[in-house]
Design a protein around this motif. Structure first.
Motif, PDB file in Angstrom:
ATOM      1  N   ARG A 154       0.856  -1.191   0.000  1.00 51.20           N
ATOM      2  CA  ARG A 154       0.000   0.000   0.000  1.00 51.20           C
ATOM      3  C   ARG A 154       0.886   1.232   0.000  1.00 51.20           C
ATOM      4  N   ASP A 211      -2.220   5.891  -0.923  1.00 54.87           N
ATOM      5  CA  ASP A 211      -3.659   5.588  -0.995  1.00 54.87           C
ATOM      6  C   ASP A 211      -4.004   4.621  -2.129  1.00 54.87           C
ATOM      7  N   CYS A 212      -3.047   3.827  -2.563  1.00 59.04           N
ATOM      8  CA  CYS A 212      -3.288   2.844  -3.613  1.00 59.04           C
ATOM      9  C   CYS A 212      -2.827   1.469  -3.137  1.00 59.04           C
ATOM     10  N   VAL A 219      -0.580   5.041 -11.156  1.00 60.43           N
ATOM     11  CA  VAL A 219      -1.861   4.756 -10.505  1.00 60.43           C
ATOM     12  C   VAL A 219      -2.303   5.885  -9.574  1.00 60.43           C
ATOM     13  N   LYS A 266      -5.585   8.436  -9.895  1.00 59.42           N
ATOM     14  CA  LYS A 266      -6.556   8.715  -8.838  1.00 59.42           C
ATOM     15  C   LYS A 266      -6.801  10.209  -8.667  1.00 59.42           C
ATOM     16  N   ASN A 286      -3.227  -3.546 -11.516  1.00 58.65           N
ATOM     17  CA  ASN A 286      -3.311  -2.504 -10.492  1.00 58.65           C
ATOM     18  C   ASN A 286      -4.148  -1.313 -10.946  1.00 58.65           C
ATOM     19  N   ARG A 288      -7.574  -2.605 -10.315  1.00 58.77           N
ATOM     20  CA  ARG A 288      -7.819  -2.775  -8.881  1.00 58.77           C
ATOM     21  C   ARG A 288      -8.087  -1.425  -8.217  1.00 58.77           C
ATOM     22  N   ASN A 289      -7.410  -0.393  -8.656  1.00 60.45           N
ATOM     23  CA  ASN A 289      -7.570   0.935  -8.056  1.00 60.45           C
ATOM     24  C   ASN A 289      -8.572   1.818  -8.807  1.00 60.45           C
TER      25      ASN A 289
END
Length: 479
Positions: free
Chosen positions: A220, A223-224, A268, A272, A293, A296-297
């Motif tokens: 982690r 925040d991902c 990633v 976001k 990923n 996933r995010n």
């Protein structure tokens, strides 16, 4: 606070027992130690905090790292009734009133306190990693720069060491203690080849020193959530700050090209934040993890994954972004619920909820930033920017308000005094671009900012150079 002499006495008293240096199995029972102290037994349980403050003020209270000064009464019957004691400084001895302060004597006479013996028991769990290592490793094994092998790169539950030769005979011990002292670590590996030496994908050969041979990890960061096979891709937890720094330089709605994206530590989190990212990595396994990923995010609207050679991808990315923009490609920002409270006539408060309209965010025609996080060789990719926007001069200043892309290239340089490493980096960039670049303000044409990121070895540093692509490079003809 205790005076320096008292601190030194405590340091000598509360230290691990002497353990014979060994290359064998870690014997945790050898680290048990009992320290004979005095304790102030509090008669009135309601006054524990008051007495703690008074004794600390007169420097009579025991002050030790990771130690609580409040302990159960050594008499188990009294302890079961809630009786508590305050541990006292080693200079205070039970049964020796001459060692007591006037405050303690007075309290004992008034039967507010009792001075009782207390055996403070410490075991392996109490001692820190460094304290245990100091016991286990002979002085001759310690490196003059690093001391003990304390630093490691962590990927999920895996701790990745890069042990120097002097520590190799003790590698199993080191790994066992690392797992004991780091609850999130279940596996310890040691690198047995330099990154990039044996693999163009920055993977490395390793040996399992302790724990499971399971390198499928979840990490982690910013925040991902990232999932990947650490044996097959590159990941460095020590770069989290650098990932965050660059991501926050990007403006939502602009385009970033990440040439060596890995599993997505830049791409990633940027997605976001509503940044469009063309993310590329040459390693097929990195590309698979990157793509996973991204999903996933939940940043598929903003981040696109590619598996190409970064050299050819420079032009390809610019062309694909322009094509996506001219064809009207965009992201859709989901409506947001907005709550608003207002006062009614009868004085009651009412809550009103509304939704913001759906917003289409168009992909702009040009790339604003290029990220090149391949420090061993990224600078050698710079010649491939020549002709990046050949024939598209009208997209940039002075025809529009758009500036030429900012490049953030990571690299290594030898440790040296002052600006010497930064000047060296600028010279290498200039040679590869075949255009003048000097140290300065990256917003000024022909200048670069060079920031030291971290030390990777005693005489080796990692830097990030940021500069705008010179017009003579960007608009040169493509050959």
């Amino acid at each position: 606070m205790a005076d320096p002499a008292t601190k030194e006495d405590m340091s000598n008293l509360i230290r691990p027992p002497t353990v014979r240096h060994t290359i064998g199995v870690l014997d945790r029972t050898l680290f048990a130690k009992t320290i004979n102290l005095a304790a102030a037994a509090i008669v009135d349980k309601k006054k524990i905090a008051q007495w703690r403050q008074s004794l600390q003020k007169e420097k009579t209270l025991l002050l030790g790292e990771r130690l609580s000064s409040v302990v159960p009464h050594p008499d188990q019957t009294l302890a079961s009734q809630g009786a508590r004691c305050l541990l006292l400084d080693p200079k205070i001895r039970p049964g020796v009133p001459d060692t007591w302060t006037p405050l303690l004597r007075n309290a004992v006479e008034k039967k507010e306190l009792g001075i009782v013996p207390y055996d403070l028991s410490l075991d392996y769990a109490y001692w820190t990693y460094e304290e245990v290592m100091r016991c286990l490793l002979p002085p001759g094994s310690r490196d003059e720069h690093d001391g003990f092998p304390t630093g490691f790169n962590q990927a999920g539950h895996v701790a990745h060491l890069n042990l120097r030769d002097g520590f190799l005979p003790y590698k199993k011990l080191i790994a066992d203690v690392l797992i004991d002292k780091n609850p999130g670590v279940r596996s310890v590996i040691n690198k047995v080849a330099n990154v990039g030496t044996e693999s163009e994908f920055r993977t490395f050969n390793y040996e399992i020193l302790a724990g499971d041979d399971d390198l499928n990890v979840e990490a982690r960061e910013n925040d991902c959530i990232f999932q990947f096979d650490y044996a097959k891709v590159y990941w460095n937890s020590k770069l989290e700050g650098e990932h965050r720094r660059l991501v926050h330089l990007f403006t939502p709605g602009e385009v970033v090209c990440d040439l060596m994206a890995g599993i997505g530590p830049f791409a990633v989190p940027a997605g976001k934040r509503g940044v469009f990212v063309w993310a590329n990595d040459y390693n097929p396994e990195s590309h698979r993890s990157l793509d996973s990923n991204i999903k996933r995010n939940k940043v598929t609207q903003y981040v696109r994954a590619f598996n190409e050679d970064g050299r050819s991808f420079v032009w390809r990315a610019a062309d694909m972004v322009y094509a996506a923009s001219t064809s009207g490609e965009h992201a859709v920002a989901k409506p947001k619920r907005v709550s608003r409270h207002h006062q009614q006539k009868d004085g009651e408060k009412a809550k009103e909820e509304t939704s913001t309209p759906e917003q289409r965010i168009p992909i702009p025609p040009t790339i604003s930033h290029f990220v090149m996080n391949l420090p061993a060789s990224a600078i050698t990719f710079l010649p491939h920017y020549r002709g990046l926007y050949a024939g598209h001069e009208q997209l940039f200043e002075p025809h529009t308000s758009t500036k030429l892309p900012m490049v953030h290239v990571h690299c290594f340089a030898a440790k040296a005094e002052g600006e010497a490493p930064m000047l060296d980096v600028c010279e290498r960039i200039a040679a590869e671009l075949n255009a003048p670049i000097k140290l300065g303000d990256p917003e000024v044409p022909g200048e670069a900012a060079v920031l030291e990121i971290r030390a990777v070895a005693p005489n080796k540093r990692m830097f990030c150079a940021s500069f705008r692509i010179p017009a003579t490079v960007a608009f040169a003809s493509r050959e």
